[in-house]
Design a protein around this motif. Sequence first.
Motif, mmCIF file in Angstrom:
data_model
loop_
_atom_site.group_PDB
_atom_site.id
_atom_site.type_symbol
_atom_site.label_atom_id
_atom_site.label_comp_id
_atom_site.label_asym_id
_atom_site.label_seq_id
_atom_site.Cartn_x
_atom_site.Cartn_y
_atom_site.Cartn_z
ATOM 1 N N LYS A 11 -11.178 -3.059 9.495
ATOM 2 C CA LYS A 11 -11.512 -3.507 7.984
ATOM 3 C C LYS A 11 -11.758 -2.396 7.157
ATOM 4 C CE LYS A 11 -14.016 -7.554 9.709
ATOM 5 N NZ LYS A 11 -15.132 -8.505 9.684
ATOM 6 N N LEU A 12 -12.519 -1.260 7.677
ATOM 7 C CA LEU A 12 -12.536 0.033 6.929
ATOM 8 C C LEU A 12 -11.306 0.695 6.359
ATOM 9 C CD1 LEU A 12 -15.764 1.675 8.612
ATOM 10 C CD2 LEU A 12 -15.466 0.650 6.474
ATOM 11 N N LEU A 13 -10.450 0.589 7.285
ATOM 12 C CA LEU A 13 -8.990 1.324 7.030
ATOM 13 C C LEU A 13 -8.366 0.412 5.799
ATOM 14 C CD1 LEU A 13 -7.363 2.212 10.601
ATOM 15 C CD2 LEU A 13 -8.413 3.576 8.739
ATOM 16 N N PHE A 14 -8.294 -0.707 5.965
ATOM 17 C CA PHE A 14 -7.660 -1.822 4.958
ATOM 18 C C PHE A 14 -8.484 -1.950 3.599
ATOM 19 C CE2 PHE A 14 -4.963 -3.249 8.349
ATOM 20 C CZ PHE A 14 -3.916 -3.317 7.942
ATOM 21 N N ALA A 15 -9.796 -1.915 3.902
ATOM 22 C CA ALA A 15 -10.306 -1.977 2.508
ATOM 23 C C ALA A 15 -10.323 -0.541 1.831
ATOM 24 C CB ALA A 15 -12.047 -1.931 2.809
ATOM 25 N N PHE A 16 -10.132 0.597 2.312
ATOM 26 C CA PHE A 16 -9.907 1.852 1.775
ATOM 27 C C PHE A 16 -8.465 2.164 1.331
ATOM 28 C CE2 PHE A 16 -8.847 6.447 1.348
ATOM 29 C CZ PHE A 16 -10.160 7.017 0.672
ATOM 30 N N ALA A 17 -7.292 1.690 2.135
ATOM 31 C CA ALA A 17 -5.991 1.804 1.940
ATOM 32 C C ALA A 17 -5.439 0.910 0.865
ATOM 33 C CB ALA A 17 -5.301 1.478 3.184
ATOM 34 N N ILE A 18 -6.049 -0.715 0.711
ATOM 35 C CA ILE A 18 -5.219 -1.390 -0.095
ATOM 36 C C ILE A 18 -5.540 -0.804 -1.669
ATOM 37 C CG2 ILE A 18 -5.520 -3.719 -0.899
ATOM 38 C CD1 ILE A 18 -6.059 -4.483 1.575
ATOM 39 N N PRO A 19 -6.694 -0.402 -1.897
ATOM 40 C CA PRO A 19 -6.633 0.226 -3.386
ATOM 41 C C PRO A 19 -5.801 1.315 -3.392
ATOM 42 C CG PRO A 19 -8.961 -0.249 -2.781
ATOM 43 C CD PRO A 19 -8.135 -0.435 -1.482
ATOM 44 N N VAL A 20 -5.673 2.140 -2.640
ATOM 45 C CA VAL A 20 -4.671 3.318 -2.641
ATOM 46 C C VAL A 20 -3.275 2.956 -2.777
ATOM 47 C CG1 VAL A 20 -3.906 5.405 -1.486
ATOM 48 C CG2 VAL A 20 -6.376 4.786 -1.734
ATOM 49 N N LEU A 21 -2.945 1.629 -2.010
ATOM 50 C CA LEU A 21 -1.687 1.283 -1.936
ATOM 51 C C LEU A 21 -1.090 0.771 -3.329
ATOM 52 C CD1 LEU A 21 1.071 0.360 -0.621
ATOM 53 C CD2 LEU A 21 -0.211 -1.731 0.074
ATOM 54 N N ILE A 22 -2.184 -0.245 -3.719
ATOM 55 C CA ILE A 22 -1.912 -0.654 -5.294
ATOM 56 C C ILE A 22 -1.560 0.331 -6.258
ATOM 57 C CG2 ILE A 22 -2.749 -2.121 -7.011
ATOM 58 C CD1 ILE A 22 -4.427 -3.705 -4.951
ATOM 59 N N GLY A 312 -8.552 5.358 14.939
ATOM 60 C CA GLY A 312 -8.084 5.237 13.773
ATOM 61 C C GLY A 312 -6.710 5.339 13.459
ATOM 62 N N ILE A 313 -6.211 6.800 14.283
ATOM 63 C CA ILE A 313 -4.919 7.272 14.261
ATOM 64 C C ILE A 313 -4.043 6.118 14.964
ATOM 65 C CG2 ILE A 313 -3.492 8.819 15.404
ATOM 66 C CD1 ILE A 313 -5.826 10.833 15.040
ATOM 67 N N LYS A 314 -4.491 5.576 15.999
ATOM 68 C CA LYS A 314 -3.704 4.579 16.761
ATOM 69 C C LYS A 314 -3.524 3.319 15.920
ATOM 70 C CE LYS A 314 -5.294 5.840 21.168
ATOM 71 N NZ LYS A 314 -6.095 5.514 22.488
ATOM 72 N N LYS A 315 -4.576 2.792 15.191
ATOM 73 C CA LYS A 315 -4.268 1.648 14.343
ATOM 74 C C LYS A 315 -3.398 1.941 13.198
ATOM 75 C CE LYS A 315 -8.823 -0.455 15.676
ATOM 76 N NZ LYS A 315 -7.950 -1.697 16.112
ATOM 77 N N SER A 316 -3.500 3.074 12.616
ATOM 78 C CA SER A 316 -2.642 3.265 11.364
ATOM 79 C C SER A 316 -1.243 3.433 11.635
ATOM 80 C CB SER A 316 -2.997 4.890 10.717
ATOM 81 O OG SER A 316 -4.474 4.708 10.066
ATOM 82 N N VAL A 317 -0.934 4.076 12.753
ATOM 83 C CA VAL A 317 0.364 4.152 13.245
ATOM 84 C C VAL A 317 0.990 2.691 13.495
ATOM 85 C CG1 VAL A 317 2.130 4.763 15.120
ATOM 86 C CG2 VAL A 317 0.388 6.387 14.217
ATOM 87 N N LEU A 318 0.152 1.747 14.393
ATOM 88 C CA LEU A 318 0.735 0.304 14.481
ATOM 89 C C LEU A 318 0.866 -0.331 13.236
ATOM 90 C CD1 LEU A 318 0.926 -2.032 16.550
ATOM 91 C CD2 LEU A 318 -1.357 -2.473 16.300
ATOM 92 N N TYR A 319 -0.012 -0.315 12.176
ATOM 93 C CA TYR A 319 0.312 -1.074 10.863
ATOM 94 C C TYR A 319 1.409 -0.498 10.087
ATOM 95 C CZ TYR A 319 -4.509 -2.578 12.306
ATOM 96 O OH TYR A 319 -5.600 -3.229 13.033
ATOM 97 N N SER A 320 1.575 0.710 10.212
ATOM 98 C CA SER A 320 2.836 1.445 9.579
ATOM 99 C C SER A 320 4.235 0.810 10.104
ATOM 100 C CB SER A 320 2.804 2.862 9.600
ATOM 101 O OG SER A 320 1.572 3.472 9.017
ATOM 102 N N TRP A 321 4.099 0.834 11.625
ATOM 103 C CA TRP A 321 5.367 0.429 12.154
ATOM 104 C C TRP A 321 5.740 -1.230 11.834
ATOM 105 C CZ3 TRP A 321 5.166 3.105 17.498
ATOM 106 C CH2 TRP A 321 5.596 4.420 17.552
ATOM 107 N N ILE A 322 4.498 -1.870 11.694
ATOM 108 C CA ILE A 322 4.850 -3.213 11.219
ATOM 109 C C ILE A 322 5.653 -3.369 10.114
ATOM 110 C CG2 ILE A 322 4.059 -5.455 10.863
ATOM 111 C CD1 ILE A 322 1.658 -4.709 12.863
ATOM 112 N N TRP A 323 4.962 -2.465 9.081
ATOM 113 C CA TRP A 323 5.681 -2.555 7.582
ATOM 114 C C TRP A 323 7.238 -2.058 7.855
ATOM 115 C CZ3 TRP A 323 5.094 -3.825 2.762
ATOM 116 C CH2 TRP A 323 5.969 -3.005 1.912
ATOM 117 N N CYS A 324 7.536 -1.056 8.742
ATOM 118 C CA CYS A 324 8.810 -0.500 8.841
ATOM 119 C C CYS A 324 9.832 -1.957 9.320
ATOM 120 C CB CYS A 324 8.975 0.432 10.057
ATOM 121 S SG CYS A 324 8.080 2.088 9.672
ATOM 122 N N LEU A 325 9.506 -2.712 10.161
ATOM 123 C CA LEU A 325 10.266 -3.848 10.323
ATOM 124 C C LEU A 325 10.696 -4.613 9.184
ATOM 125 C CD1 LEU A 325 8.515 -4.875 13.905
ATOM 126 C CD2 LEU A 325 10.717 -3.845 13.670
ATOM 127 N N GLY A 326 9.749 -5.038 8.364
ATOM 128 C CA GLY A 326 9.931 -5.621 7.215
ATOM 129 C C GLY A 326 10.971 -5.053 6.229
#
Length: 445
Positions: A11-22, A312-326
């Motif tokens: 939750k913290l990763l996405f709460a921080f990352a989503i505004p950065v992404l936008i 945090g490192i493990k989760k960030s890599v996993l979510y990034s790889w899901i994006w790669c597929l898309g």
Amino acid sequence: MKDLTKGNITKLLFAFAIPVLIGCILQLTYSLVDTRIVGSALGESALAAVGATSSLSSLLIGFLQGLTNGFAVIAAQFFGAQDFKGLKRCVAASLSLGCAIAIFITAAALIFLHPLLMLLNTPADVIDLSGNYISIIFAGLIISMLYNVCSALLRAIGDSITPLIFLAVSVVLNIFLDLLCIFPLAMGVRGAAVATVISQLIAMLACFFYMIKRYEILRLHREDFHGISGELTKDLLSCGLSMGFMSSLVNLGTVALQTSINTLGTDIIVAHTAARKISELFMLIFSVFGTTMATFCGQNLGAGEIRRIKEGIKKSVLYSWIWCLGVIVVTWLFAPDLIYLVTGSSNPVVIKNAVAYLRFDTLFYFVTALICVIRNAMQGIGDHITPLVSSSLELVGKVVFALIFVPLLGYRGVILAEPVSWFIMVVPLLIQICRTPILKEKRAD
């Protein structure tokens, strides 16, 4: 403010990352719109003039952005340790050092502008237009630096939303000024540059005054500037220059490739400019998680929460790889349409080469995602050397391709350059992250 040392990591990763992404999407959206406006209103020669210098502007702006992100890592460590007096000194030192470095870079870039354009092999038919555009961008580097340092410091204390709000205003204003300067005022490519600098100035002023008014811990006094120690300066320069040079080495490799691309003709320059714009959009999530991990790891290192860093490192890599597929699916289905949307060009040479670049390189984004997450995490935990080594390998790889393979293979050599470089540069990162003492000593957690 957001404390990243407590609570659910996802939750913290996405709460921080989503505004950065936008925020990153807004920046790239403007860049894409700017490309379309310049291409449609001024023609392919003007677009080639801007594209021929894009790697150079990215080099210098990327260095300053990396520098300020490095400063923010140190600030995040003070915040994580709840040392607010040290945080204020860190903010004061960040502003002072950032201004000094930005002024030096601006002066050097303007003095050596023409030799730099010649070094890039800028085509003779667009070199004057390129100079008109890039000289204004260079003159506004200190504004870009000040905005980036304010945004980075806000993110260091967990506020990734406020920079997004001011950036959104800046992007809208930027597009409006683009249309104003290029059409009614007929300023040509100069108009696109002027619009960028003015909109950044407004965003910087708004962000700075909000920062000092909203957060008392970021509100500076004269004694904060006088209390800057040599040790703090050393830490800031060590982390800031490391992240700045890390970004610069990546962009230097791109500049090296651009010197070869600029010899392949206007059609190839336009094709590569469009393909890179789309690539930057696709790879946003990697840099977003990288930025997130630098702050996340910095705060948790200050708080001594090593287990959270590893998770945090493990989760960030996993979510990034899901994006790669898309991304791979979208590229193979819609690449020609995306190229047309960016350039407004139906030139078959432009479309064919840009599509070839996108469809091949996106297959290897998994490696890029791993690189971005790990090297920023390592900066956050204090390893400023390994990311530089990794980025240096990328530079060497791209220089080799620019000197040898692009002359032999043409644009196919450019297409191959980045995936090959990614596989080389990920090796030292994987080796060192497994050997990092800070991460190994808590393995029993």
